[in-house]
Write a protein that holds these residues in place. Sequence first.
Motif, PDB file in Angstrom:
ATOM      1  N   VAL A  11      -0.632  10.347  17.114  1.00 22.83           N
ATOM      2  CA  VAL A  11      -0.864   9.104  16.367  1.00 22.83           C
ATOM      3  C   VAL A  11      -2.091   9.246  15.463  1.00 22.83           C
ATOM      4  CG1 VAL A  11      -1.493   6.697  16.602  1.00 22.83           C
ATOM      5  CG2 VAL A  11       0.263   7.651  18.061  1.00 22.83           C
ATOM      6  N   ILE A  12      -3.192   9.788  16.031  1.00 23.45           N
ATOM      7  CA  ILE A  12      -4.435   9.911  15.257  1.00 23.45           C
ATOM      8  C   ILE A  12      -4.230  10.811  14.046  1.00 23.45           C
ATOM      9  CG2 ILE A  12      -6.799  10.757  15.328  1.00 23.45           C
ATOM     10  CD1 ILE A  12      -6.883  10.011  18.257  1.00 23.45           C
ATOM     11  N   LEU A  13      -3.572  11.957  14.268  1.00 25.83           N
ATOM     12  CA  LEU A  13      -3.387  12.891  13.149  1.00 25.83           C
ATOM     13  C   LEU A  13      -2.433  12.328  12.105  1.00 25.83           C
ATOM     14  CD1 LEU A  13      -3.255  16.345  14.918  1.00 25.83           C
ATOM     15  CD2 LEU A  13      -5.112  15.336  13.663  1.00 25.83           C
ATOM     16  N   SER A  14      -1.446  11.525  12.540  1.00 23.59           N
ATOM     17  CA  SER A  14      -0.558  10.913  11.550  1.00 23.59           C
ATOM     18  C   SER A  14      -1.322   9.947  10.663  1.00 23.59           C
ATOM     19  CB  SER A  14       0.588  10.180  12.239  1.00 23.59           C
ATOM     20  OG  SER A  14       1.249  11.046  13.109  1.00 23.59           O
ATOM     21  N   LEU A  15      -2.187   9.129  11.287  1.00 19.96           N
ATOM     22  CA  LEU A  15      -2.998   8.199  10.492  1.00 19.96           C
ATOM     23  C   LEU A  15      -3.893   8.962   9.522  1.00 19.96           C
ATOM     24  CD1 LEU A  15      -4.050   5.526  13.120  1.00 19.96           C
ATOM     25  CD2 LEU A  15      -2.526   5.234  11.194  1.00 19.96           C
ATOM     26  N   ALA A  16      -4.503  10.051  10.019  1.00 20.24           N
ATOM     27  CA  ALA A  16      -5.409  10.826   9.168  1.00 20.24           C
ATOM     28  C   ALA A  16      -4.652  11.443   8.002  1.00 20.24           C
ATOM     29  CB  ALA A  16      -6.097  11.910   9.992  1.00 20.24           C
ATOM     30  N   ALA A  17      -3.432  11.982   8.281  1.00 13.73           N
ATOM     31  CA  ALA A  17      -2.648  12.579   7.209  1.00 13.73           C
ATOM     32  C   ALA A  17      -2.247  11.528   6.191  1.00 13.73           C
ATOM     33  CB  ALA A  17      -1.412  13.263   7.785  1.00 13.73           C
ATOM     34  N   ALA A  18      -1.933  10.315   6.671  1.00 11.76           N
ATOM     35  CA  ALA A  18      -1.586   9.243   5.738  1.00 11.76           C
ATOM     36  C   ALA A  18      -2.764   8.917   4.829  1.00 11.76           C
ATOM     37  CB  ALA A  18      -1.145   8.002   6.516  1.00 11.76           C
ATOM     38  N   GLY A  19      -3.971   8.857   5.401  1.00 12.90           N
ATOM     39  CA  GLY A  19      -5.157   8.592   4.584  1.00 12.90           C
ATOM     40  C   GLY A  19      -5.379   9.653   3.541  1.00 12.90           C
ATOM     41  N   ALA A  20      -5.210  10.942   3.951  1.00 14.09           N
ATOM     42  CA  ALA A  20      -5.412  12.031   2.988  1.00 14.09           C
ATOM     43  C   ALA A  20      -4.367  11.975   1.887  1.00 14.09           C
ATOM     44  CB  ALA A  20      -5.360  13.370   3.712  1.00 14.09           C
ATOM     45  N   ILE A  21      -3.133  11.627   2.247  1.00 13.59           N
ATOM     46  CA  ILE A  21      -2.071  11.573   1.223  1.00 13.59           C
ATOM     47  C   ILE A  21      -2.319  10.425   0.260  1.00 13.59           C
ATOM     48  CG2 ILE A  21       0.385  11.123   0.902  1.00 13.59           C
ATOM     49  CD1 ILE A  21       0.862  12.742   3.427  1.00 13.59           C
ATOM     50  N   ILE A  22      -2.830   9.306   0.783  1.00 16.85           N
ATOM     51  CA  ILE A  22      -3.163   8.185  -0.115  1.00 16.85           C
ATOM     52  C   ILE A  22      -4.235   8.624  -1.101  1.00 16.85           C
ATOM     53  CG2 ILE A  22      -4.262   5.924  -0.198  1.00 16.85           C
ATOM     54  CD1 ILE A  22      -2.872   5.258   2.388  1.00 16.85           C
ATOM     55  N   ARG A  23      -5.234   9.397  -0.614  1.00 15.40           N
ATOM     56  CA  ARG A  23      -6.288   9.855  -1.533  1.00 15.40           C
ATOM     57  C   ARG A  23      -5.736  10.858  -2.536  1.00 15.40           C
ATOM     58  NH1 ARG A  23      -9.740   7.750  -4.089  1.00 15.40           N
ATOM     59  NH2 ARG A  23     -10.763   6.797  -2.292  1.00 15.40           N
ATOM     60  N   ILE A  24      -4.762  11.690  -2.123  1.00 13.39           N
ATOM     61  CA  ILE A  24      -4.136  12.613  -3.083  1.00 13.39           C
ATOM     62  C   ILE A  24      -3.409  11.817  -4.157  1.00 13.39           C
ATOM     63  CG2 ILE A  24      -2.322  14.336  -3.374  1.00 13.39           C
ATOM     64  CD1 ILE A  24      -3.022  15.475  -0.730  1.00 13.39           C
ATOM     65  N   ALA A  25      -2.724  10.751  -3.762  1.00 13.74           N
ATOM     66  CA  ALA A  25      -1.959   9.985  -4.735  1.00 13.74           C
ATOM     67  C   ALA A  25      -2.877   9.195  -5.659  1.00 13.74           C
ATOM     68  CB  ALA A  25      -1.003   9.036  -4.017  1.00 13.74           C
ATOM     69  N   ARG A  26      -3.985   8.660  -5.121  1.00  8.65           N
ATOM     70  CA  ARG A  26      -4.802   7.733  -5.884  1.00  8.65           C
ATOM     71  C   ARG A  26      -5.971   8.377  -6.582  1.00  8.65           C
ATOM     72  NH1 ARG A  26      -6.298   2.593  -2.443  1.00  8.65           N
ATOM     73  NH2 ARG A  26      -8.135   3.865  -2.158  1.00  8.65           N
TER      74      ARG A  26
END
Lengths: 92, 135
Positions: A11-26
């Motif tokens: 769960v923790i790593l999924s949240l972290a990956a989501a945050g990193a992907i949001i920063r890649i997109a934005r």
Amino acid sequence: MMQTVMAVTAVILSLAAAGAIIRIARGPSLLDRVLASDVLLAILGAALCIDMAVNRHLNNLMLLVALSIVGFIGSATVARFVAGRREQPHES
Amino acid sequence: MNPEASLVDNIIDTTSAVFMVVGALMSLAAAVGLLRFPDLLSRMHAATKPQVLGLFLLLASIGLQMRTWWVWPVLLVAWIFQLLTVPVSAHMVGRAGYRTKHLHRELLSSDELEAVVQKAAQSARDEGADAGRPD
């Protein structure tokens, strides 16, 4: 207990990956995206490590080293490219 | 199985479980820092957490789970390799970020690079004035 730890870290790593992907997109600049993809690579390495630790094998260790080589070459190359493109109008 | 060995086993399991959870939390901290910090340099500060300390904790948990001694040098080699490559790429990214002005100057407490850059630009200008256009 190991199954619980695996679920929690997933769960923790999924949240972290989501945050990193949001920063890649934005990310406002190319360097922000490079940095965020480096973090995404580190999260992938963390997932490989947890898989090895929970299932007690060492199959992914070479993959982990290769992953750090890829991250190094990628970010060094892109940073070099960005700096070189910037210096051209100054010289000419 | 004698009770003492299973107690030691339990302690090692608990330690490695704590290491794994904390190592994963390092990744989460990096993601939160990436999302919330204002400019490239402070995001770089957050991004190094899972690359060094997170990897160390997770490799230590692998070593604890394998219950053998010979894996520790292998894990140490993997960690030292990461320690050698991460500062170089961070240096390159920070240098490119400084050159392309991706930083909030009002957030810096001191900027030691600016004097060096000014001096280099001044000496380049002097040489250009002496020798005409260098091309």
